[in-house]
Design a protein around this motif. Structure first.
Motif, PDB file in Angstrom:
ATOM      1  N   UNK A 241       0.839  -1.187   0.000  1.00  0.00           N
ATOM      2  CA  UNK A 241       0.000   0.000   0.000  1.00  0.00           C
ATOM      3  C   UNK A 241       0.882   1.249   0.000  1.00  0.00           C
ATOM      4  N   UNK A 242       0.491   2.234  -0.805  1.00  0.00           N
ATOM      5  CA  UNK A 242       1.275   3.476  -0.851  1.00  0.00           C
ATOM      6  C   UNK A 242       1.329   4.129   0.524  1.00  0.00           C
ATOM      7  N   UNK A 243       0.282   3.903   1.310  1.00  0.00           N
ATOM      8  CA  UNK A 243       0.235   4.494   2.665  1.00  0.00           C
ATOM      9  C   UNK A 243       1.348   3.957   3.561  1.00  0.00           C
ATOM     10  N   UNK A 244       1.777   2.721   3.284  1.00  0.00           N
ATOM     11  CA  UNK A 244       2.804   2.101   4.137  1.00  0.00           C
ATOM     12  C   UNK A 244       4.224   2.472   3.730  1.00  0.00           C
ATOM     13  N   UNK A 245       4.362   3.215   2.639  1.00  0.00           N
ATOM     14  CA  UNK A 245       5.707   3.587   2.182  1.00  0.00           C
ATOM     15  C   UNK A 245       6.211   4.756   3.033  1.00  0.00           C
ATOM     16  N   UNK A 246       7.452   4.622   3.541  1.00  0.00           N
ATOM     17  CA  UNK A 246       8.010   5.699   4.372  1.00  0.00           C
ATOM     18  C   UNK A 246       8.506   6.861   3.522  1.00  0.00           C
ATOM     19  N   UNK A 268       1.136  12.528   0.840  1.00  0.00           N
ATOM     20  CA  UNK A 268       1.670  13.809   1.323  1.00  0.00           C
ATOM     21  C   UNK A 268       3.039  14.097   0.708  1.00  0.00           C
ATOM     22  N   UNK A 269       3.230  15.343   0.312  1.00  0.00           N
ATOM     23  CA  UNK A 269       4.517  15.757  -0.259  1.00  0.00           C
ATOM     24  C   UNK A 269       5.648  15.592   0.765  1.00  0.00           C
ATOM     25  N   UNK A 270       5.282  15.549   2.048  1.00  0.00           N
ATOM     26  CA  UNK A 270       6.302  15.365   3.102  1.00  0.00           C
ATOM     27  C   UNK A 270       7.042  14.036   2.954  1.00  0.00           C
ATOM     28  N   UNK A 271       6.416  13.094   2.231  1.00  0.00           N
ATOM     29  CA  UNK A 271       7.069  11.788   2.051  1.00  0.00           C
ATOM     30  C   UNK A 271       7.983  11.766   0.830  1.00  0.00           C
ATOM     31  N   UNK A 272       8.142  12.916   0.194  1.00  0.00           N
ATOM     32  CA  UNK A 272       8.985  13.020  -1.004  1.00  0.00           C
ATOM     33  C   UNK A 272      10.194  13.913  -0.688  1.00  0.00           C
ATOM     34  N   UNK A 273      11.278  13.323  -0.178  1.00  0.00           N
ATOM     35  CA  UNK A 273      12.435  14.155   0.158  1.00  0.00           C
ATOM     36  C   UNK A 273      13.013  14.819  -1.094  1.00  0.00           C
ATOM     37  N   UNK A 303      14.855  -0.971   7.888  1.00  0.00           N
ATOM     38  CA  UNK A 303      13.491  -1.493   7.893  1.00  0.00           C
ATOM     39  C   UNK A 303      12.491  -0.579   7.199  1.00  0.00           C
ATOM     40  N   UNK A 304      12.917   0.646   6.873  1.00  0.00           N
ATOM     41  CA  UNK A 304      11.975   1.560   6.206  1.00  0.00           C
ATOM     42  C   UNK A 304      11.633   1.050   4.814  1.00  0.00           C
ATOM     43  N   UNK A 305      10.407   1.387   4.393  1.00  0.00           N
ATOM     44  CA  UNK A 305       9.950   0.969   3.063  1.00  0.00           C
ATOM     45  C   UNK A 305      10.089   2.158   2.117  1.00  0.00           C
ATOM     46  N   UNK A 306      10.797   1.922   1.031  1.00  0.00           N
ATOM     47  CA  UNK A 306      11.069   3.002   0.083  1.00  0.00           C
ATOM     48  C   UNK A 306      10.531   2.646  -1.297  1.00  0.00           C
ATOM     49  N   UNK A 307      10.035   3.674  -1.986  1.00  0.00           N
ATOM     50  CA  UNK A 307       9.854   3.558  -3.431  1.00  0.00           C
ATOM     51  C   UNK A 307      10.905   4.474  -4.037  1.00  0.00           C
ATOM     52  N   UNK A 308      11.721   3.938  -4.942  1.00  0.00           N
ATOM     53  CA  UNK A 308      12.622   4.823  -5.686  1.00  0.00           C
ATOM     54  C   UNK A 308      12.153   4.829  -7.137  1.00  0.00           C
ATOM     55  N   UNK A 309      12.159   5.993  -7.760  1.00  0.00           N
ATOM     56  CA  UNK A 309      11.632   6.091  -9.129  1.00  0.00           C
ATOM     57  C   UNK A 309      12.425   7.129  -9.905  1.00  0.00           C
ATOM     58  N   UNK A 310      12.676   6.808 -11.167  1.00  0.00           N
ATOM     59  CA  UNK A 310      13.406   7.755 -12.002  1.00  0.00           C
ATOM     60  C   UNK A 310      12.897   7.707 -13.438  1.00  0.00           C
ATOM     61  N   UNK A 316      12.970   6.506 -20.748  1.00  0.00           N
ATOM     62  CA  UNK A 316      12.992   5.370 -19.835  1.00  0.00           C
ATOM     63  C   UNK A 316      12.382   5.806 -18.508  1.00  0.00           C
ATOM     64  N   UNK A 317      11.735   4.875 -17.824  1.00  0.00           N
ATOM     65  CA  UNK A 317      11.213   5.177 -16.485  1.00  0.00           C
ATOM     66  C   UNK A 317      11.134   3.883 -15.697  1.00  0.00           C
ATOM     67  N   UNK A 318      11.730   3.921 -14.501  1.00  0.00           N
ATOM     68  CA  UNK A 318      11.914   2.716 -13.692  1.00  0.00           C
ATOM     69  C   UNK A 318      11.543   3.015 -12.238  1.00  0.00           C
ATOM     70  N   UNK A 319      11.060   2.002 -11.542  1.00  0.00           N
ATOM     71  CA  UNK A 319      10.780   2.184 -10.109  1.00  0.00           C
ATOM     72  C   UNK A 319      11.009   0.884  -9.354  1.00  0.00           C
ATOM     73  N   UNK A 320      11.428   1.016  -8.113  1.00  0.00           N
ATOM     74  CA  UNK A 320      11.672  -0.145  -7.246  1.00  0.00           C
ATOM     75  C   UNK A 320      10.975   0.044  -5.911  1.00  0.00           C
ATOM     76  N   UNK A 321      10.614  -1.086  -5.302  1.00  0.00           N
ATOM     77  CA  UNK A 321      10.124  -1.094  -3.924  1.00  0.00           C
ATOM     78  C   UNK A 321      11.211  -1.762  -3.094  1.00  0.00           C
ATOM     79  N   UNK A 322      11.719  -1.021  -2.107  1.00  0.00           N
ATOM     80  CA  UNK A 322      12.881  -1.507  -1.363  1.00  0.00           C
ATOM     81  C   UNK A 322      12.574  -1.507   0.131  1.00  0.00           C
ATOM     82  N   UNK A 323      12.883  -2.608   0.785  1.00  0.00           N
ATOM     83  CA  UNK A 323      12.856  -2.591   2.250  1.00  0.00           C
ATOM     84  C   UNK A 323      14.280  -2.350   2.697  1.00  0.00           C
TER      85      UNK A 323
END
Ligand code: ACO
Length: 324
Positions: A241-246, A268-273, A303-310, A316-323
């Motif tokens: 869930x997107x809500x669970x992503x740190x 929330x934009x606060x989750x986008x450093x 232990x944080x859950x991250x989505x990285x996207x570029x 090209x456009x790629x994304x990962x879900x990383x613990x």
């Protein structure tokens, strides 16, 4: 097995180019750049002391130190770059020499424009999951200042130079979770031709061909359409869930693209450093540079859950879900 990030490093050149500096070079101003991109300043490399092959070694050394490993134990080096100072050998070979890595270690470079570091990370994970590597250095470096068209105010305001690196170690865990996408038919909106091809050498305007060509508006539309969709597809594919992503660690290309992505995802934009205000778009270095900054300022914890996207040239456009 999966590769866990156990160390991060980054290097930004000392020279700062502010929006006010740019306003003396092209018809622009701080207000326009800040409002349209979020960028206030970027780093520009010294052509003698901050070559990509020098910047990336500094980032790699810092990542090795951060991970607390002996570089002799690294068994694969993968570097993402589109702006190397060497046609060959690879920058991974330069890192290999400078860090004194053993000859049992393989090396190669990846060119996938801005998402290059994610592509390199995914390649490294493939080696780890297949049992072919245990300790991998994944780097990204760009010196876009050598290729940007400094007379085009629509592009020279965006980019900055820098390098980042991570150490991945094989550990028990879920396989790498990612999506990679491309659209070759849209390559014309962001490309840089190689003017050293014999057929090109004598062409009229050959110098122009060595510079970035970018249709900023098209790239903007592409990014704000495809990246949110990609992240939603990633969540569906890997059942999170997107809500669970740190943290959503996005390629730092334009603050407005990041804001539009947050809005479309209803997160929330606060989750986008962001560090784009200080770095500009460092292309394939942008994600590891930001991760290192987040680690240093305590935002990134185990232990944080991250989505990285570029996203970037290719397209090209790629994304990962990383613990993490
Ligand atoms: N200063 C002042 N005015 C400017 C500048 C500038 N630096 N640049 C463009 N303008 C003008 C334009 O000429 C135009 O004027 P006009 O209306 O008289 O024709 C007006 O501002 C609006 O131009 P737009 O291009 O519509 O401006 P936009 O809001 O789209 O912002 C920008 C342009 C910042 C380039 C934006 O489109 C963007 O960020 N696009 C994405 C680019 C990107 O991220 N590229 C890298 C991808 S990653 C990789 O792989 C390299």
């Amino acid at each position: 097995m999966t590769g866990k990030i156990i160390g991060l490093g980054s290097y930004l050149p000392a020279k700062v180019l502010t929006n006010d500096d740019l306003s003396k070079m092209v018809d622009t101003n701080d207000e326009w750049i800040t409002e349209r991109t979020g960028i206030k300043e970027r780093r520009i490399s010294d052509p003698l002391t901050d070559k990509p092959s020098q910047m990336v070694v500094k980032a790699a050394m810092q990542a090795v130190e951060d991970a607390g490993i002996d570089p002799k134990d690294i068994d694969l080096i993968v570097t993402a770059t589109t702006t190397s100072d060497l046609m060959f050998p690879t920058l991974s070979c330069v890192i290999h020499r400078e860090l004194g890595v053993s000859e049992e270690c393989g090396t190669f470079d990846v060119n996938s424009a801005c998402p290059g570091w994610i592509a390199a990370y995914n390649a490294a994970q493939g080696f780890i999951e297949g049992g072919n590597a245990k300790l991998v250095l994944v780097a990204g470096v760009e010196c876009t200042s050598n290729f940007v068209n400094w007379e085009d105010r629509g592009q020279c305001i965006l980019f900055g130079d820098g390098a980042g690196a991570a150490i991945l170690r094989a550990e028990e865990g879920k396989p790498n979770q990612f999506i990679m996408r491309s659209s070759g038919k849209r390559m014309d909106c962001l490309h840089c031709d190689n003017a050293m091809q014999p057929a090109r050498m004598n062409e009229e305007g050959f110098k122009e061909l060595t510079k970035f060509n970018m249709d900023g508006r098209e790239v903007f539309k592409f990014a704000v359409t495809e990246v949110p969709k990609l992240i939603r597809d990633l969540a569906a594919k890997f059942d999170f869930s997107l809500e669970d992503v740190d943290w959503f660690v996005m390629h730092q290309a334009n603050a407005r693209i990041i804001e539009a992505t947050a809005k479309k995802l209803k997160v929330s934009l606060d989750k986008f450093p962001m560090n784009i205000m200080r770095t500009g778009n460092t292309s394939s270095a942008s994600i590891p540079v930001l991760l290192k900054e987040m680690k240093d300022n305590g935002q990134l914890k185990r232990g944080m859950k991250l989505v990285i996207a570029s996203f970037g040239g290719g397209l090209t456009w790629d994304a990962n879900y990383i613990e993490y």
